[in-house]
Design a protein around this motif. Structure first.
Motif: not given
Length: 159
Positions: A42-65
């Motif tokens: 359960t703890s790892q599932r939360s970490r994975n989703a949070a990491s995916d959110l962070a990487s998605a925001v980073t990907l969106a930033r890099s694509e926008a720039v």
């Protein structure tokens, strides 16, 4: 002529009693370990989703720039737990999810747009990832996106 007497050789292997004792001990150990293991999952599932959110925001930033245009990260459907997609213009760059057993709540609705300067269009935003099991509330993670676009993950609820 009779054969000379030879001593009996000891049989190799396990007896049934030894095998049953081993199985019982393994069963007891597994019974003790399973609750801890489900907590880890359960703890790892939360970490994975949070990491995916962070990487998605980073990907969106890099694509926008990179494209010098607006990139958007939007929830698939009505909730972030159904997953989300990063789009730049009409092109879907990448999709994420769905995430079962979690509740993901965002402070800014179901979409986050990133301008061509890498900054969120609506200022800072937070995403709170919480396990559906209320006994696991300590596995809550807050993904924070600052007004400049910097992404950070913090253990605990968003404030």
């Amino acid at each position: 002529m009779s054969k000379p007497f030879t001593p009996l050789t000891r049989a190799r292997g396990f007896t049934l009693v030894e095998l049953m004792i081993t199985v019982i001990v393994l069963g007891i150990i597994a019974t003790i370990a399973i609750p801890s293991f489900s907590r880890l999952i359960t703890s790892q599932r939360s970490r994975n989703a949070a990491s995916d959110l962070a990487s998605a925001v980073t990907l969106a930033r890099s694509e926008a720039v990179k494209r010098n245009s607006v990139a958007t990260m939007a929830a698939s459907g009505a909730a972030w737990t159904n997953g989300w997609a990063v789009t730049a213009g009409a092109e879907k760059v990448r999709g994420y999810g769905p995430y079962d057993g979690l509740a993901i709540t965002a402070s800014g609705g179901t979409a986050l747009s990133i301008g061509n300067d890498g900054r969120p269009g609506n200022g800072g935003q937070t995403f709170q990832v919480t396990p559906s099991d209320t006994a696991m509330a300590d596995a809550t993670i807050c993904v924070q996106v600052s007004g400049t676009g910097r992404v950070s993950m913090v253990s605990g609820a968003c404030s």
